[in-house]
Design an enzyme around this catalytic site. Sequence first.
Site, PDB file in Angstrom:
ATOM      1  N   GLU A  89       6.788  -5.111  -0.849  1.00 58.09           N
ATOM      2  CA  GLU A  89       5.980  -6.277  -0.464  1.00 58.09           C
ATOM      3  C   GLU A  89       4.933  -6.506  -1.534  1.00 58.09           C
ATOM      4  O   GLU A  89       4.148  -5.611  -1.852  1.00 58.09           O
ATOM      5  CB  GLU A  89       5.375  -6.053   0.924  1.00 58.09           C
ATOM      6  CG  GLU A  89       6.434  -6.055   2.010  1.00 58.09           C
ATOM      7  CD  GLU A  89       7.400  -7.223   1.915  1.00 58.09           C
ATOM      8  OE1 GLU A  89       6.945  -8.379   1.810  1.00 58.09           O
ATOM      9  OE2 GLU A  89       8.624  -7.000   1.919  1.00 58.09           O
ATOM     10  N   CYS A 113      -3.333 -10.386   0.436  1.00 54.00           N
ATOM     11  CA  CYS A 113      -2.124 -11.008  -0.126  1.00 54.00           C
ATOM     12  C   CYS A 113      -1.907 -12.366   0.516  1.00 54.00           C
ATOM     13  O   CYS A 113      -1.313 -13.257  -0.064  1.00 54.00           O
ATOM     14  CB  CYS A 113      -0.928 -10.103   0.104  1.00 54.00           C
ATOM     15  SG  CYS A 113      -0.749  -9.649   1.818  1.00 54.00           S
TER      16      CYS A 113
HETATM   17  P1  NAD Z   1      -1.002  -2.223  -7.282  1.00 57.36           P
HETATM   18  O1  NAD Z   1       0.383  -2.744  -7.492  1.00 57.36           O
HETATM   19  O2  NAD Z   1      -1.877  -2.095  -8.444  1.00 57.36           O
HETATM   20  O3  NAD Z   1      -0.916  -0.768  -6.611  1.00 57.36           O
HETATM   21  C1  NAD Z   1      -0.215  -0.539  -5.407  1.00 57.36           C
HETATM   22  C2  NAD Z   1       0.171   0.932  -5.340  1.00 57.36           C
HETATM   23  O4  NAD Z   1       1.135   1.207  -6.349  1.00 57.36           O
HETATM   24  C3  NAD Z   1      -0.989   1.872  -5.600  1.00 57.36           C
HETATM   25  O5  NAD Z   1      -0.902   2.977  -4.725  1.00 57.36           O
HETATM   26  C4  NAD Z   1      -0.758   2.298  -7.035  1.00 57.36           C
HETATM   27  O6  NAD Z   1      -1.322   3.534  -7.358  1.00 57.36           O
HETATM   28  C5  NAD Z   1       0.753   2.368  -7.084  1.00 57.36           C
HETATM   29  N1  NAD Z   1       1.359   2.311  -8.413  1.00 57.36           N
HETATM   30  C6  NAD Z   1       0.865   1.736  -9.532  1.00 57.36           C
HETATM   31  N2  NAD Z   1       1.733   1.898 -10.557  1.00 57.36           N
HETATM   32  C7  NAD Z   1       2.789   2.585 -10.075  1.00 57.36           C
HETATM   33  C8  NAD Z   1       4.010   3.048 -10.646  1.00 57.36           C
HETATM   34  N3  NAD Z   1       4.325   2.842 -11.920  1.00 57.36           N
HETATM   35  N4  NAD Z   1       4.877   3.711  -9.853  1.00 57.36           N
HETATM   36  C9  NAD Z   1       4.598   3.919  -8.553  1.00 57.36           C
HETATM   37  N5  NAD Z   1       3.449   3.511  -7.956  1.00 57.36           N
HETATM   38  C10 NAD Z   1       2.565   2.848  -8.710  1.00 57.36           C
HETATM   39  O7  NAD Z   1      -1.649  -3.141  -6.153  1.00 57.36           O
HETATM   40  P2  NAD Z   1      -3.123  -3.052  -5.531  1.00 57.36           P
HETATM   41  O8  NAD Z   1      -4.102  -3.544  -6.526  1.00 57.36           O
HETATM   42  O9  NAD Z   1      -3.340  -1.722  -4.904  1.00 57.36           O
HETATM   43  O10 NAD Z   1      -3.004  -4.115  -4.335  1.00 57.36           O
HETATM   44  C11 NAD Z   1      -3.145  -5.483  -4.504  1.00 57.36           C
HETATM   45  C12 NAD Z   1      -1.782  -6.148  -4.548  1.00 57.36           C
HETATM   46  O11 NAD Z   1      -1.057  -5.868  -3.357  1.00 57.36           O
HETATM   47  C13 NAD Z   1      -1.880  -7.676  -4.605  1.00 57.36           C
HETATM   48  O12 NAD Z   1      -0.937  -8.159  -5.516  1.00 57.36           O
HETATM   49  C14 NAD Z   1      -1.531  -8.097  -3.183  1.00 57.36           C
HETATM   50  O13 NAD Z   1      -1.028  -9.399  -3.063  1.00 57.36           O
HETATM   51  C15 NAD Z   1      -0.512  -7.065  -2.828  1.00 57.36           C
HETATM   52  N6  NAD Z   1      -0.353  -6.956  -1.385  1.00 57.36           N
HETATM   53  C16 NAD Z   1       0.785  -7.446  -0.810  1.00 57.36           C
HETATM   54  C17 NAD Z   1       0.951  -7.391   0.566  1.00 57.36           C
HETATM   55  C18 NAD Z   1       2.190  -7.925   1.230  1.00 57.36           C
HETATM   56  O14 NAD Z   1       2.425  -7.623   2.392  1.00 57.36           O
HETATM   57  N7  NAD Z   1       3.001  -8.708   0.536  1.00 57.36           N
HETATM   58  C19 NAD Z   1      -0.058  -6.833   1.352  1.00 57.36           C
HETATM   59  C20 NAD Z   1      -1.202  -6.328   0.736  1.00 57.36           C
HETATM   60  C21 NAD Z   1      -1.340  -6.388  -0.630  1.00 57.36           C
END
Ligand code: NAD
Length: 531
Positions: A300, A334
């Site tokens: 997501e 999001c």
């Molecule tokens: P992010 O993608 O930076 O991080 C999300 C998670 O992924 C974190 O735990 C991070 O440590 C991990 N991560 C980062 N690089 C990785 C890798 N290479 N391999 C595995 N894991 C890795 O996102 P964020 O800043 O924590 O959250 C904000 C984002 O989340 C926004 O884009 C928002 O729209 C999205 N979001 C989407 C939903 C939905 O339901 N669609 C809900 C909430 C947030």
Amino acid sequence: MATVEAPVRPRTALHQGPFVNEPFFDFRKEENARKMRAALTKVRSQLGREYDLIIGGKRVKTTDKIKSLNPARPSEIVGLHQKANKEHVKPAMQAALAAFASWSRTSVEERASLLFRAGDLLRQRKMEYMAWLVFEVSKNWAEADADISETIDFCEFYAREALRFAKVETPVQMPGERDSLMYIPLGVGAVIPPWNFPCAIMAGMTLASIVSGNTVILKPSSDSPTIAAKFIELLEEVGLPEGVVNFCPGAGASFGDAVVAHPKTRYIAFTGSREVGLHINQVAATQAPGQLWIKRTILEMGGKDAMIVDADGDIDAAVEGTAQAAFGFQGQKCSACSRVIVDERVYDKFLEQLKARVEQITVGDPAENSNMGAVINEGSMKTILAYIEQGKKDGRLITGGERATEAGEGYFIKPTVIADIPPKSKLEQEEIFGPVLAVIKARGFDHALEIANDTEFGLTGAVYTKSHDKIERAIREFHVGNLYINRKCTGAMVGAHPFGGFNMSGTDSKSGGPDYLYLFTQAKAVGEKIS
Ligand code: NAD
């Protein structure tokens, strides 16, 4: 952590009958406000504590640490965490695999009972958990309430869903056979949540995993590991067996990546940005030596959500809905409204009213329940401010447009509205994830729909109109996973608004909906000859 099997308690009245969403607090009642202040005081006295990795029930320390800071007061440490690295993947996987052997065979009643008990305990400690969110991610009281209430809903909803799945019957019984369909667990899942719903999303993906009989390696976001640690404490208290959830804060690019790539990882439940989601998809698609399955990915991702205000829409309601959806939790949802597309016939009136409404929004320490707290960290603040500078060039600044330094030392940004943003420009296309709203003028409803659909995302959207025909058209043509009519595009409720988006917003997994647990299981059909 419990080493014996968790007891199955009879379901109380609360867990029977129709599912009901957890109610929110009314903080206009002084008694509720007083209790919340007491919860904040209690939690404040616990800030700065150290938390360990939990692998197979064992507490593990690391040399590297993660400091979780209060975004409203960055000098304040909310929690000090160990930092899992690549060398922790192997023990975490071994512990999760060992636990899977027994946990996957526990009865669904036992697993559901664990979730019911977790929900019950969280109800008792609701304000305390809310207070952690105030300090760790700068949610105000109502936003923190929504996050913990949703977590309680997930406990209750997924427990009920697991019990429902266990009773599914095949549509046809062949003569002379007993034909059955069962939803069995997948294996070990990597659960990788973001920081913005640091309890609800982290808990939701974890609970859906374990109630389905899987075991988990949980890597919370480095911006919000403390609330995750508190949630694991709660699961342990209600009887979580060792190794079922292995708690491993760590960097995404090292630990997270290595867990995703591990041949024994069966699935990845991820919520976060588009970039990281696509990367995970790619890594997961590569078969590692010894890997027996196609890894399932539940991804997501981001949004660039739009609300359309039609010429005949209720302007007062649209202004209120826009202000709430654009600036609730500093626009870091999001589902946040980051584009409002307004018919040219009501554009000026709408803007004038919106400016007045947004200028009432207070920015400050969320512990004092300001309307808006700080954005999550310094890097994010800088990125958002750069978008604002770009927006000032591409459009017309209506209000905000800078840091709110008067609010304190934290990462505060004023709620910012920029009008006359052209379609296809940076501010109209890219997810900003902060308190920045682009206002776009449309020639009419067709044009508004065209603009709304012109990004690569497709998460949430809303339309304000009184026209029945336009509502029908929006339902057919506005291509988003969660569409709202005459209400704001944030605030999805478990059960009522199963949540997940189209296109680059993700795999449309629909958390909080009746299809969600399918993603955490695999169906096995058995046809048994009986005579
Ligand atoms: P992010 O993608 O930076 O991080 C999300 C998670 O992924 C974190 O735990 C991070 O440590 C991990 N991560 C980062 N690089 C990785 C890798 N290479 N391999 C595995 N894991 C890795 O996102 P964020 O800043 O924590 O959250 C904000 C984002 O989340 C926004 O884009 C928002 O729209 C999205 N979001 C989407 C939903 C939905 O339901 N669609 C809900 C909430 C947030």
